[in-house]
Structure formats: structure tokens, C-alpha cells
Design a protein around this motif. Structure first.
Motif, PDB file in Angstrom:
ATOM      1  N   ARG A  16       0.827  -1.199   0.000  1.00 45.71           N
ATOM      2  CA  ARG A  16       0.000   0.000   0.000  1.00 45.71           C
ATOM      3  C   ARG A  16       0.873   1.265   0.000  1.00 45.71           C
ATOM      4  O   ARG A  16       0.617   2.216  -0.731  1.00 45.71           O
ATOM      5  CB  ARG A  16      -0.917  -0.005   1.220  1.00 45.71           C
ATOM      6  CG  ARG A  16      -2.012   1.032   1.124  1.00 45.71           C
ATOM      7  CD  ARG A  16      -2.957   0.972   2.319  1.00 45.71           C
ATOM      8  NE  ARG A  16      -3.240  -0.394   2.735  1.00 45.71           N
ATOM      9  CZ  ARG A  16      -3.405  -0.761   3.996  1.00 45.71           C
ATOM     10  NH1 ARG A  16      -3.301   0.122   4.962  1.00 45.71           N
ATOM     11  NH2 ARG A  16      -3.673  -2.006   4.298  1.00 45.71           N
ATOM     12  N   ASN A  17       1.934   1.249   0.807  1.00 42.55           N
ATOM     13  CA  ASN A  17       2.848   2.392   0.845  1.00 42.55           C
ATOM     14  C   ASN A  17       3.590   2.550  -0.479  1.00 42.55           C
ATOM     15  O   ASN A  17       3.820   3.677  -0.932  1.00 42.55           O
ATOM     16  CB  ASN A  17       3.843   2.235   1.992  1.00 42.55           C
ATOM     17  CG  ASN A  17       3.200   2.447   3.337  1.00 42.55           C
ATOM     18  OD1 ASN A  17       2.129   3.025   3.448  1.00 42.55           O
ATOM     19  ND2 ASN A  17       3.860   1.968   4.382  1.00 42.55           N
ATOM     20  N   ALA A  18       3.976   1.440  -1.094  1.00 43.44           N
ATOM     21  CA  ALA A  18       4.661   1.513  -2.383  1.00 43.44           C
ATOM     22  C   ALA A  18       3.728   2.089  -3.449  1.00 43.44           C
ATOM     23  O   ALA A  18       4.143   2.921  -4.266  1.00 43.44           O
ATOM     24  CB  ALA A  18       5.152   0.130  -2.790  1.00 43.44           C
ATOM     25  N   VAL A  23       2.076   6.886  -6.840  1.00 45.97           N
ATOM     26  CA  VAL A  23       1.087   7.914  -7.176  1.00 45.97           C
ATOM     27  C   VAL A  23       1.639   9.307  -6.873  1.00 45.97           C
ATOM     28  O   VAL A  23       1.499  10.230  -7.682  1.00 45.97           O
ATOM     29  CB  VAL A  23      -0.235   7.666  -6.416  1.00 45.97           C
ATOM     30  CG1 VAL A  23      -1.171   8.852  -6.529  1.00 45.97           C
ATOM     31  CG2 VAL A  23      -0.909   6.407  -6.937  1.00 45.97           C
ATOM     32  N   LEU A  24       2.292   9.474  -5.734  1.00 48.04           N
ATOM     33  CA  LEU A  24       2.865  10.777  -5.387  1.00 48.04           C
ATOM     34  C   LEU A  24       3.982  11.179  -6.344  1.00 48.04           C
ATOM     35  O   LEU A  24       4.076  12.352  -6.737  1.00 48.04           O
ATOM     36  CB  LEU A  24       3.373  10.764  -3.945  1.00 48.04           C
ATOM     37  CG  LEU A  24       2.296  10.748  -2.870  1.00 48.04           C
ATOM     38  CD1 LEU A  24       2.930  10.602  -1.491  1.00 48.04           C
ATOM     39  CD2 LEU A  24       1.449  11.992  -2.932  1.00 48.04           C
ATOM     40  N   GLY A  26       4.205  10.287  -9.453  1.00 47.66           N
ATOM     41  CA  GLY A  26       3.528  10.669 -10.695  1.00 47.66           C
ATOM     42  C   GLY A  26       2.973  12.074 -10.621  1.00 47.66           C
ATOM     43  O   GLY A  26       3.089  12.856 -11.583  1.00 47.66           O
ATOM     44  N   PHE A  27       2.384  12.426  -9.495  1.00 49.04           N
ATOM     45  CA  PHE A  27       1.846  13.774  -9.323  1.00 49.04           C
ATOM     46  C   PHE A  27       2.962  14.816  -9.379  1.00 49.04           C
ATOM     47  O   PHE A  27       2.829  15.845 -10.041  1.00 49.04           O
ATOM     48  CB  PHE A  27       1.092  13.871  -7.988  1.00 49.04           C
ATOM     49  CG  PHE A  27       0.558  15.233  -7.699  1.00 49.04           C
ATOM     50  CD1 PHE A  27      -0.522  15.736  -8.402  1.00 49.04           C
ATOM     51  CD2 PHE A  27       1.132  16.023  -6.713  1.00 49.04           C
ATOM     52  CE1 PHE A  27      -1.018  17.004  -8.136  1.00 49.04           C
ATOM     53  CE2 PHE A  27       0.655  17.279  -6.437  1.00 49.04           C
ATOM     54  CZ  PHE A  27      -0.427  17.771  -7.150  1.00 49.04           C
ATOM     55  N   VAL A  28       4.066  14.537  -8.712  1.00 45.42           N
ATOM     56  CA  VAL A  28       5.207  15.467  -8.733  1.00 45.42           C
ATOM     57  C   VAL A  28       5.740  15.605 -10.157  1.00 45.42           C
ATOM     58  O   VAL A  28       6.082  16.702 -10.595  1.00 45.42           O
ATOM     59  CB  VAL A  28       6.304  14.992  -7.754  1.00 45.42           C
ATOM     60  CG1 VAL A  28       7.601  15.732  -7.963  1.00 45.42           C
ATOM     61  CG2 VAL A  28       5.826  15.153  -6.322  1.00 45.42           C
ATOM     62  N   ALA A  29       5.801  14.515 -10.913  1.00 47.61           N
ATOM     63  CA  ALA A  29       6.284  14.572 -12.291  1.00 47.61           C
ATOM     64  C   ALA A  29       5.363  15.420 -13.166  1.00 47.61           C
ATOM     65  O   ALA A  29       5.836  16.198 -14.004  1.00 47.61           O
ATOM     66  CB  ALA A  29       6.410  13.161 -12.855  1.00 47.61           C
ATOM     67  N   ILE A  30       4.053  15.293 -12.970  1.00 44.87           N
ATOM     68  CA  ILE A  30       3.107  16.109 -13.744  1.00 44.87           C
ATOM     69  C   ILE A  30       3.266  17.580 -13.418  1.00 44.87           C
ATOM     70  O   ILE A  30       3.309  18.433 -14.312  1.00 44.87           O
ATOM     71  CB  ILE A  30       1.661  15.626 -13.498  1.00 44.87           C
ATOM     72  CG1 ILE A  30       1.439  14.273 -14.159  1.00 44.87           C
ATOM     73  CG2 ILE A  30       0.646  16.636 -14.016  1.00 44.87           C
ATOM     74  CD1 ILE A  30       0.124  13.625 -13.800  1.00 44.87           C
ATOM     75  N   VAL A  31       3.346  17.924 -12.148  1.00 45.54           N
ATOM     76  CA  VAL A  31       3.508  19.332 -11.746  1.00 45.54           C
ATOM     77  C   VAL A  31       4.828  19.882 -12.277  1.00 45.54           C
ATOM     78  O   VAL A  31       4.889  21.003 -12.780  1.00 45.54           O
ATOM     79  CB  VAL A  31       3.412  19.474 -10.209  1.00 45.54           C
ATOM     80  CG1 VAL A  31       3.821  20.855  -9.758  1.00 45.54           C
ATOM     81  CG2 VAL A  31       2.003  19.158  -9.745  1.00 45.54           C
ATOM     82  N   PHE A  32       5.902  19.096 -12.195  1.00 46.43           N
ATOM     83  CA  PHE A  32       7.197  19.542 -12.700  1.00 46.43           C
ATOM     84  C   PHE A  32       7.132  19.765 -14.211  1.00 46.43           C
ATOM     85  O   PHE A  32       7.642  20.763 -14.729  1.00 46.43           O
ATOM     86  CB  PHE A  32       8.279  18.522 -12.357  1.00 46.43           C
ATOM     87  CG  PHE A  32       9.637  18.914 -12.852  1.00 46.43           C
ATOM     88  CD1 PHE A  32      10.350  19.923 -12.226  1.00 46.43           C
ATOM     89  CD2 PHE A  32      10.202  18.273 -13.943  1.00 46.43           C
ATOM     90  CE1 PHE A  32      11.598  20.293 -12.683  1.00 46.43           C
ATOM     91  CE2 PHE A  32      11.451  18.626 -14.399  1.00 46.43           C
ATOM     92  CZ  PHE A  32      12.153  19.640 -13.775  1.00 46.43           C
ATOM     93  N   GLY A  33       6.511  18.847 -14.935  1.00 46.73           N
ATOM     94  CA  GLY A  33       6.379  18.998 -16.383  1.00 46.73           C
ATOM     95  C   GLY A  33       5.590  20.235 -16.766  1.00 46.73           C
ATOM     96  O   GLY A  33       5.971  20.974 -17.682  1.00 46.73           O
ATOM     97  N   LEU A  34       4.485  20.480 -16.080  1.00 50.75           N
ATOM     98  CA  LEU A  34       3.701  21.687 -16.360  1.00 50.75           C
ATOM     99  C   LEU A  34       4.496  22.951 -16.063  1.00 50.75           C
ATOM    100  O   LEU A  34       4.404  23.941 -16.786  1.00 50.75           O
ATOM    101  CB  LEU A  34       2.403  21.669 -15.546  1.00 50.75           C
ATOM    102  CG  LEU A  34       1.367  20.643 -15.977  1.00 50.75           C
ATOM    103  CD1 LEU A  34       0.201  20.627 -14.999  1.00 50.75           C
ATOM    104  CD2 LEU A  34       0.877  20.933 -17.376  1.00 50.75           C
ATOM    105  N   THR A  35       5.282  22.932 -15.006  1.00 52.61           N
ATOM    106  CA  THR A  35       6.108  24.083 -14.662  1.00 52.61           C
ATOM    107  C   THR A  35       7.153  24.344 -15.734  1.00 52.61           C
ATOM    108  O   THR A  35       7.374  25.496 -16.138  1.00 52.61           O
ATOM    109  CB  THR A  35       6.787  23.863 -13.300  1.00 52.61           C
ATOM    110  OG1 THR A  35       5.779  23.637 -12.319  1.00 52.61           O
ATOM    111  CG2 THR A  35       7.624  25.050 -12.902  1.00 52.61           C
TER     112      THR A  35
END
Length: 64
Positions: A16-18, A23-24, A26-35
Motif C-alpha cells: 500500500r505504501n509503495a 502515485v505521489l 507521478g503527481f510530482v512529475a506532472i507538476v514539474f512537467g507543467l512548470t
């Protein structure tokens, strides 16, 4: 006394932690890409600072 054998609870908690970590990330990668995209296209970017946007105003000599 060291615990050497993982119980079923430890295994489920680890998976569950993995999953949450993936997921986290992936979210950081999306935010970084948009930036990165916004910074690269900075010439067309206008901040919202409660001022009229000059790019939307009609030209002074323009006729209807």
C-alpha cells in the motif's frame, strides 16, 4: 530479539505504501512537467494581478 519474518500485515502495508509512493511521484512529475512548459513559454504568459490585459485591448487606431 529481531523480527525476521514479515507478517501478512507488514506485506499489505508495504504494498500500500509503495503504491502511494508511485502515485505521489507521478503527481510530482506532472507538476514539474507543467512548470517546465510554462517557464519555456514565458513570453506569452501574463500574470493575473488585477490589471487590464493590454493584449486584449483593441489597437488605438483600429476601426470596427
Amino acid at each position: 530479539m529481531a523480527i525476521t519474518r514479515d507478517s501478512d500485515l507488514h506485506t499489505r502495508r508495504f504494498s500500500r505504501n509503495a503504491g502511494l509512493g508511485v502515485v505521489l511521484l507521478g503527481f510530482v512529475a506532472i507538476v514539474f512537467g507543467l512548470t517546465v512548459v510554462k517557464v519555456e513559454r514565458g513570453s506569452t504568459m501574463e500574470a493575473y494581478d488585477h490589471q487590464p490585459r493590454t493584449s486584449l485591448l483593441p489597437a488605438e487606431g483600429a476601426q470596427k
